[in-house]
Design a protein around this motif. Structure first.
Motif, PDB file in Angstrom:
ATOM      1  N   VAL A   1       0.851  -1.187   0.000  1.00 27.78           N
ATOM      2  CA  VAL A   1       0.000   0.000   0.000  1.00 27.78           C
ATOM      3  C   VAL A   1       0.893   1.245   0.000  1.00 27.78           C
ATOM      4  O   VAL A   1       2.051   1.179   0.448  1.00 27.78           O
ATOM      5  N   PRO A   2       0.394   2.371  -0.499  1.00 29.89           N
ATOM      6  CA  PRO A   2      -0.953   2.591  -1.020  1.00 29.89           C
ATOM      7  C   PRO A   2      -1.128   1.990  -2.417  1.00 29.89           C
ATOM      8  O   PRO A   2      -0.228   2.069  -3.258  1.00 29.89           O
ATOM      9  N   CYS A   3      -2.292   1.406  -2.625  1.00 29.62           N
ATOM     10  CA  CYS A   3      -2.617   0.823  -3.923  1.00 29.62           C
ATOM     11  C   CYS A   3      -4.105   0.512  -3.944  1.00 29.62           C
ATOM     12  O   CYS A   3      -4.769   0.505  -2.906  1.00 29.62           O
ATOM     13  N   ALA A   4      -4.640   0.259  -5.142  1.00 23.27           N
ATOM     14  CA  ALA A   4      -6.013  -0.202  -5.255  1.00 23.27           C
ATOM     15  C   ALA A   4      -6.121  -1.581  -4.612  1.00 23.27           C
ATOM     16  O   ALA A   4      -5.142  -2.347  -4.598  1.00 23.27           O
ATOM     17  N   PRO A   5      -7.283  -1.931  -4.064  1.00 26.51           N
ATOM     18  CA  PRO A   5      -7.396  -3.229  -3.379  1.00 26.51           C
ATOM     19  C   PRO A   5      -7.143  -4.416  -4.297  1.00 26.51           C
ATOM     20  O   PRO A   5      -6.602  -5.437  -3.867  1.00 26.51           O
ATOM     21  N   THR A   6      -7.547  -4.316  -5.551  1.00 19.24           N
ATOM     22  CA  THR A   6      -7.220  -5.340  -6.549  1.00 19.24           C
ATOM     23  C   THR A   6      -6.802  -4.631  -7.825  1.00 19.24           C
ATOM     24  O   THR A   6      -7.205  -3.491  -8.076  1.00 19.24           O
ATOM     25  N   THR A   7      -5.994  -5.315  -8.615  1.00 16.78           N
ATOM     26  CA  THR A   7      -5.522  -4.721  -9.863  1.00 16.78           C
ATOM     27  C   THR A   7      -5.265  -5.820 -10.875  1.00 16.78           C
ATOM     28  O   THR A   7      -4.822  -6.921 -10.505  1.00 16.78           O
ATOM     29  N   PRO A   8      -5.537  -5.598 -12.155  1.00 23.13           N
ATOM     30  CA  PRO A   8      -5.243  -6.627 -13.158  1.00 23.13           C
ATOM     31  C   PRO A   8      -3.744  -6.829 -13.294  1.00 23.13           C
ATOM     32  O   PRO A   8      -2.949  -5.921 -13.077  1.00 23.13           O
ATOM     33  N   GLY A   9      -3.374  -8.039 -13.632  1.00 27.10           N
ATOM     34  CA  GLY A   9      -1.969  -8.326 -13.850  1.00 27.10           C
ATOM     35  C   GLY A   9      -1.210  -8.756 -12.621  1.00 27.10           C
ATOM     36  O   GLY A   9      -0.073  -9.206 -12.719  1.00 27.10           O
ATOM     37  N   GLY A  10      -1.823  -8.656 -11.442  1.00 26.43           N
ATOM     38  CA  GLY A  10      -1.116  -9.030 -10.226  1.00 26.43           C
ATOM     39  C   GLY A  10      -1.423 -10.433  -9.741  1.00 26.43           C
ATOM     40  O   GLY A  10      -0.945 -10.844  -8.689  1.00 26.43           O
ATOM     41  N   PHE A  11      -2.228 -11.163 -10.500  1.00 28.35           N
ATOM     42  CA  PHE A  11      -2.648 -12.489 -10.057  1.00 28.35           C
ATOM     43  C   PHE A  11      -1.537 -13.512 -10.285  1.00 28.35           C
ATOM     44  O   PHE A  11      -0.724 -13.388 -11.202  1.00 28.35           O
ATOM     45  N   VAL A  12      -1.536 -14.529  -9.436  1.00 28.62           N
ATOM     46  CA  VAL A  12      -0.566 -15.618  -9.542  1.00 28.62           C
ATOM     47  C   VAL A  12      -1.291 -16.872 -10.001  1.00 28.62           C
ATOM     48  O   VAL A  12      -2.350 -17.209  -9.466  1.00 28.62           O
ATOM     49  N   GLU A  13      -0.729 -17.560 -10.986  1.00 30.49           N
ATOM     50  CA  GLU A  13      -1.370 -18.764 -11.498  1.00 30.49           C
ATOM     51  C   GLU A  13      -0.932 -19.973 -10.682  1.00 30.49           C
ATOM     52  O   GLU A  13       0.263 -20.184 -10.447  1.00 30.49           O
ATOM     53  N   ALA A  14      -1.910 -20.759 -10.239  1.00 31.55           N
ATOM     54  CA  ALA A  14      -1.627 -21.967  -9.468  1.00 31.55           C
ATOM     55  C   ALA A  14      -1.370 -23.136 -10.407  1.00 31.55           C
ATOM     56  O   ALA A  14      -1.993 -23.233 -11.471  1.00 31.55           O
ATOM     57  N   PRO A  15      -0.479 -24.050 -10.043  1.00 27.16           N
ATOM     58  CA  PRO A  15      -0.220 -25.213 -10.891  1.00 27.16           C
ATOM     59  C   PRO A  15      -1.406 -26.173 -10.884  1.00 27.16           C
ATOM     60  O   PRO A  15      -1.954 -26.499  -9.820  1.00 27.16           O
ATOM     61  N   THR A  16      -1.832 -26.609 -12.055  1.00 26.57           N
ATOM     62  CA  THR A  16      -2.957 -27.542 -12.177  1.00 26.57           C
ATOM     63  C   THR A  16      -2.594 -28.676 -13.135  1.00 26.57           C
ATOM     64  O   THR A  16      -1.733 -28.531 -14.004  1.00 26.57           O
ATOM     65  N   HIS A  17      -3.281 -29.801 -12.958  1.00 26.09           N
ATOM     66  CA  HIS A  17      -3.113 -30.960 -13.848  1.00 26.09           C
ATOM     67  C   HIS A  17      -4.292 -31.101 -14.796  1.00 26.09           C
ATOM     68  O   HIS A  17      -4.128 -31.565 -15.922  1.00 26.09           O
ATOM     69  N   ASP A  18      -5.485 -30.716 -14.356  1.00 24.67           N
ATOM     70  CA  ASP A  18      -6.686 -30.833 -15.186  1.00 24.67           C
ATOM     71  C   ASP A  18      -6.669 -29.730 -16.237  1.00 24.67           C
ATOM     72  O   ASP A  18      -6.635 -28.543 -15.898  1.00 24.67           O
ATOM     73  N   PRO A  19      -6.700 -30.075 -17.534  1.00 26.09           N
ATOM     74  CA  PRO A  19      -6.623 -29.056 -18.584  1.00 26.09           C
ATOM     75  C   PRO A  19      -7.873 -28.188 -18.694  1.00 26.09           C
ATOM     76  O   PRO A  19      -7.867 -27.198 -19.417  1.00 26.09           O
ATOM     77  N   ARG A  20      -8.918 -28.522 -17.943  1.00 21.71           N
ATOM     78  CA  ARG A  20     -10.161 -27.752 -18.051  1.00 21.71           C
ATOM     79  C   ARG A  20     -10.156 -26.498 -17.186  1.00 21.71           C
ATOM     80  O   ARG A  20     -11.051 -25.657 -17.327  1.00 21.71           O
ATOM     81  N   VAL A  21      -9.171 -26.360 -16.288  1.00 28.84           N
ATOM     82  CA  VAL A  21      -9.174 -25.201 -15.387  1.00 28.84           C
ATOM     83  C   VAL A  21      -7.844 -24.465 -15.437  1.00 28.84           C
ATOM     84  O   VAL A  21      -6.779 -25.060 -15.636  1.00 28.84           O
ATOM     85  N   ARG A  22      -7.940 -23.174 -15.233  1.00 34.16           N
ATOM     86  CA  ARG A  22      -6.772 -22.320 -15.056  1.00 34.16           C
ATOM     87  C   ARG A  22      -7.087 -21.426 -13.854  1.00 34.16           C
ATOM     88  O   ARG A  22      -8.067 -20.671 -13.889  1.00 34.16           O
TER      89      ARG A  22
END
Length: 302
Positions: A85-106
């Motif tokens: 902070v200071p910053c907006a509570p959420t912002t695009p581009g700051g998300f972290v991708e979790a590792p997945t095995h199922d190709p149907r989800v990201r």
């Protein structure tokens, strides 16, 4: 069953709540479980998600999942670093991708917020704040989020400017269930007068709080203090200490309280007793609104 265009996830320490969403932000289905972060190993997060959301997934395309809360903690699925902070509570581009095995989800995990001095962090509350600001874009004041770890958050011009955390709820739970006071504290019930008297005691003489705490035990033994009154006084002593520490935040400010109904009502009564004029904002779907806002912002960037 209607397939989800995307999925919103509120993933806390004790519970997981999911919403199947349409592209327009309409809720298609809801589901929840007790598969919170606290009971899962890292490799168990994806199966927990699929147990609830498997029927919502289309077999021939990837469904985006936007998740907030303790799922992004160091002990969670994958750590989502804090934003300062200071910053907006959420912002695009700051998300972290979790590792997945199922190709149907990201899966995209929203980061929490941090403050360098005094050192403080939040994870999950920032999404509720984003939900409030989506509903009230002109809000300028202080947001109180009471709970296990209560947050006082100063918001201005759409940004979280600063915040402070108090362990009031956790202290109440520990003292009422694991200390000597547990013998005289009721599990429910309330005495509003006793709560406000104890609140006033702590605000006027904070150095006496530890002695006042033990007096709850002594009065139960000697004078038959009822467990319900003792419960209310314990709450008043602890919230009084919190209000004293948080006074630079709430004094003279517009105050919005976001939390469960009972605890929000207690904080509202406490603040009104100090001459403030808080308003209670139903927590309801604020987290979902914040996730919808985050998803829309991310989609606009792609």
């Amino acid at each position: 069953m209607t397939r989800a265009d995307w999925i919103a996830a509120d993933w806390g320490t004790t519970n997981l709540r999911l919403w199947a969403m349409s592209a327009e932000g309409r809720v298609l289905h809801e589901a929840q479980s007790d598969d919170g972060m606290g009971r899962l190993k890292r490799e168990e997060f994806e199966p927990a998600l699929l147990r609830l959301a498997g029927d919502w997934l289309a077999p021939d395309r990837v469904t985006q999942v936007f998740a907030c809360g303790m799922v992004g903690a160091r002990q969670g699925w994958v750590e989502a670093p804090y934003r300062s902070v200071p910053c907006a509570p959420t912002t695009p581009g700051g998300f972290v991708e979790a590792p997945t095995h199922d190709p149907r989800v990201r899966v995209h995990i929203l980061p929490g917020l941090s403050q360098s001095s005094p050192a403080d962090v939040m994870r999950g509350e920032e999404t509720q704040i984003a939900g409030l600001l989506a509903n009230e874009p002109g809000f300028d004041g202080v947001i109180c989020l009471p709970g296990t770890h209560s947050k006082w958050v100063r918001v201005s011009a759409g940004e979280v400017v600063s915040f402070q955390t108090f362990m009031t709820g956790e202290l109440f739970a520990l003292l009422s269930t694991q200390s000597v006071l547990r013998h005289g504290i009721a599990g429910d019930g309330w005495d509003e007068g006793a709560f406000l008297d104890a609140l006033s005691d702590t605000i006027s003489r904070p150095e006496r709080m530890a002695a006042k705490l033990f007096s709850l035990r002594a009065e139960g033994l000697l004078h038959g203090l009822s467990p319900e009154t003792a419960r209310a006084r314990l709450s008043g002593l602890l919230i009084g200490a919190e209000l004293s520490g948080a006074k630079p935040y709430w004094l003279g400010q517009e105050i919005a309280i976001i939390g469960a109904e009972a605890v929000s009502a207690a904080y509202g009564a406490a603040l009104r007793a100090q001459g403030a004029a808080p308003r209670l904002v139903p927590a309801g779907r604020l987290t979902l609104t914040g996730l919808v806002t985050a998803h829309a912002a991310q989609r606009s960037q792609t």
